[in-house]
Design a protein around this motif. Structure first.
Motif, PDB file in Angstrom:
ATOM      1  N   ARG A   1       0.835  -1.191   0.000  1.00  0.00           N
ATOM      2  CA  ARG A   1       0.000   0.000   0.000  1.00  0.00           C
ATOM      3  C   ARG A   1       0.873   1.245   0.000  1.00  0.00           C
ATOM      4  O   ARG A   1       1.863   1.308   0.738  1.00  0.00           O
ATOM      5  CB  ARG A   1      -0.896   0.034   1.239  1.00  0.00           C
ATOM      6  CG  ARG A   1      -1.963  -1.021   1.271  1.00  0.00           C
ATOM      7  CD  ARG A   1      -1.468  -2.334   1.841  1.00  0.00           C
ATOM      8  NE  ARG A   1      -1.388  -2.333   3.300  1.00  0.00           N
ATOM      9  CZ  ARG A   1      -0.692  -3.223   4.007  1.00  0.00           C
ATOM     10  NH1 ARG A   1      -0.021  -4.181   3.402  1.00  0.00           N
ATOM     11  NH2 ARG A   1      -0.677  -3.171   5.321  1.00  0.00           N
TER      12      ARG A   1
ATOM     13  N   VAL B   1      -3.651   5.132   3.204  1.00  0.00           N
ATOM     14  CA  VAL B   1      -4.328   3.885   2.873  1.00  0.00           C
ATOM     15  C   VAL B   1      -5.719   3.868   3.496  1.00  0.00           C
ATOM     16  O   VAL B   1      -5.873   4.138   4.693  1.00  0.00           O
ATOM     17  CB  VAL B   1      -3.511   2.672   3.389  1.00  0.00           C
ATOM     18  CG1 VAL B   1      -4.223   1.378   3.055  1.00  0.00           C
ATOM     19  CG2 VAL B   1      -2.114   2.689   2.783  1.00  0.00           C
TER      20      VAL B   1
ATOM     21  N   GLU C   1      -6.447  -1.612   3.645  1.00  0.00           N
ATOM     22  CA  GLU C   1      -5.552  -2.158   4.663  1.00  0.00           C
ATOM     23  C   GLU C   1      -6.030  -3.548   5.086  1.00  0.00           C
ATOM     24  O   GLU C   1      -5.235  -4.482   5.205  1.00  0.00           O
ATOM     25  CB  GLU C   1      -5.515  -1.227   5.873  1.00  0.00           C
ATOM     26  CG  GLU C   1      -4.540  -1.632   6.951  1.00  0.00           C
ATOM     27  CD  GLU C   1      -3.102  -1.263   6.632  1.00  0.00           C
ATOM     28  OE1 GLU C   1      -2.196  -1.909   7.197  1.00  0.00           O
ATOM     29  OE2 GLU C   1      -2.892  -0.357   5.811  1.00  0.00           O
TER      30      GLU C   1
ATOM     31  N   CYS D   1      -5.426  -6.212   2.299  1.00  0.00           N
ATOM     32  CA  CYS D   1      -4.030  -6.642   2.222  1.00  0.00           C
ATOM     33  C   CYS D   1      -3.658  -7.555   3.391  1.00  0.00           C
ATOM     34  O   CYS D   1      -2.984  -8.577   3.201  1.00  0.00           O
ATOM     35  CB  CYS D   1      -3.113  -5.424   2.180  1.00  0.00           C
ATOM     36  SG  CYS D   1      -3.203  -4.491   0.627  1.00  0.00           S
ATOM     37  N   LYS D   2      -4.089  -7.196   4.592  1.00  0.00           N
ATOM     38  CA  LYS D   2      -3.798  -8.048   5.742  1.00  0.00           C
ATOM     39  C   LYS D   2      -4.442  -9.419   5.584  1.00  0.00           C
ATOM     40  O   LYS D   2      -3.832 -10.451   5.900  1.00  0.00           O
ATOM     41  CB  LYS D   2      -4.280  -7.377   7.023  1.00  0.00           C
ATOM     42  CG  LYS D   2      -3.419  -6.193   7.459  1.00  0.00           C
ATOM     43  CD  LYS D   2      -3.905  -5.601   8.765  1.00  0.00           C
ATOM     44  CE  LYS D   2      -3.001  -4.453   9.207  1.00  0.00           C
ATOM     45  NZ  LYS D   2      -3.480  -3.831  10.486  1.00  0.00           N
TER      46      LYS D   2
END
Length: 249
Positions: A110, A114, A119, A122-123
């Protein structure tokens, strides 16, 4: 590839560190205003310094050293004049060869600021990969990787890109076992064995189901169009915990 000798394990660990360190250096250099070509050049310099060759260039004559995909691009993006902007999600995929061994890794990054939803995507994408890796081991079903990832994705309302699969790697970039699903499937009856080298690389999305090729003949987009993230390691199946060779060090 199946690891049968200590020198083969050493060779895989060596190229694994190289691609992992290349990815780490590129991600650290990533900033708004640079082009994807400039980012790719950093990767080229690292691989050259380590005496490694770009696997996509060597294998497929890819027009870049690494694959860099931004936002709506989900894989195989060609490095070029596209500028990286604040708020972008950038996928960097690094695969390379040295001394006859190949390793493959990748991650989505990122560019601040963001959004909270990005976020979280992506996690969860990284977590999906970790869940898949946990299924790797001697005599375990290959389909177990996608089954576990699928349960995780479904529980959180995500979709999975279903025509971009994990694959065997080691003596070439793509080898047996090919087309390892990172989504639920009941058709694959193959099992892993001790020493088998493979990637685990799910594509987690907010609605995308398939990858479609763009006009340049390389870059892939999700269909339906939606953001997707990818995280990837090269791992070795053992009688115990899998060995991840694409860790920086």
């Amino acid at each position: 590839m199946t690891i049968t000798r200590e020198e083969e394990l050493d060779g895989m660990k060596a190229i694994g560190r190289i691609v992992a360190n290349t990815l780490k250096i590129m991600s650290t250099a990533l900033e708004p205003g640079m082009t994807t070509r400039e980012l790719d050049e950093i990767g080229r310099e690292v691989l050259d310094r380590e005496g490694a060759q770009s696997a996509p260039k060597l294998t497929y004559d890819f027009p870049g050293t690494t694959c860099i995909s931004v936002n709506e691009e989900i894989a195989h993006g060609i490095p070029g004049d596209r500028g990286i902007a604040r708020g972008d999600v950038v996928n960097i995929d690094v695969s390379a060869s040295k001394d006859g061994f190949f390793a493959d890794t990748g991650a989505s990054f990122r560019v601040p600021p963001v959004r909270a939803s990005l976020e979280r995507l992506c996690k969860d994408g990284k977590r999906a990969m970790q869940i898949g890796i946990a299924q790797v081991g001697h005599d375990k079903p290959l389909a177990g990787i996608g089954q576990a990832i699928g349960r995780f994705a479904s529980a959180r309302g995500y979709t999975l890109i279903r025509n971009l699969a994990s694959h065997g790697v080691g003596r070439s970039l793509h080898e047996y076992p090919e087309e390892i699903a990172t989504w639920p499937t009941r058709r694959d009856k193959r099992r892993m064995h001790n020493g088998m080298v493979l990637t685990v690389e799910p594509f987690l999305s907010r609605g995308g189901l398939m990858a479609t090729e763009g006009d340049d003949g390389w870059t892939l987009f999700s269909h339906p169009r939606a953001l997707a993230v990818q995280y990837e390691h090269t791992v070795i199946a053992t009688h115990g915990a899998p060995v991840i060779v694409t860790l920086p060090g």
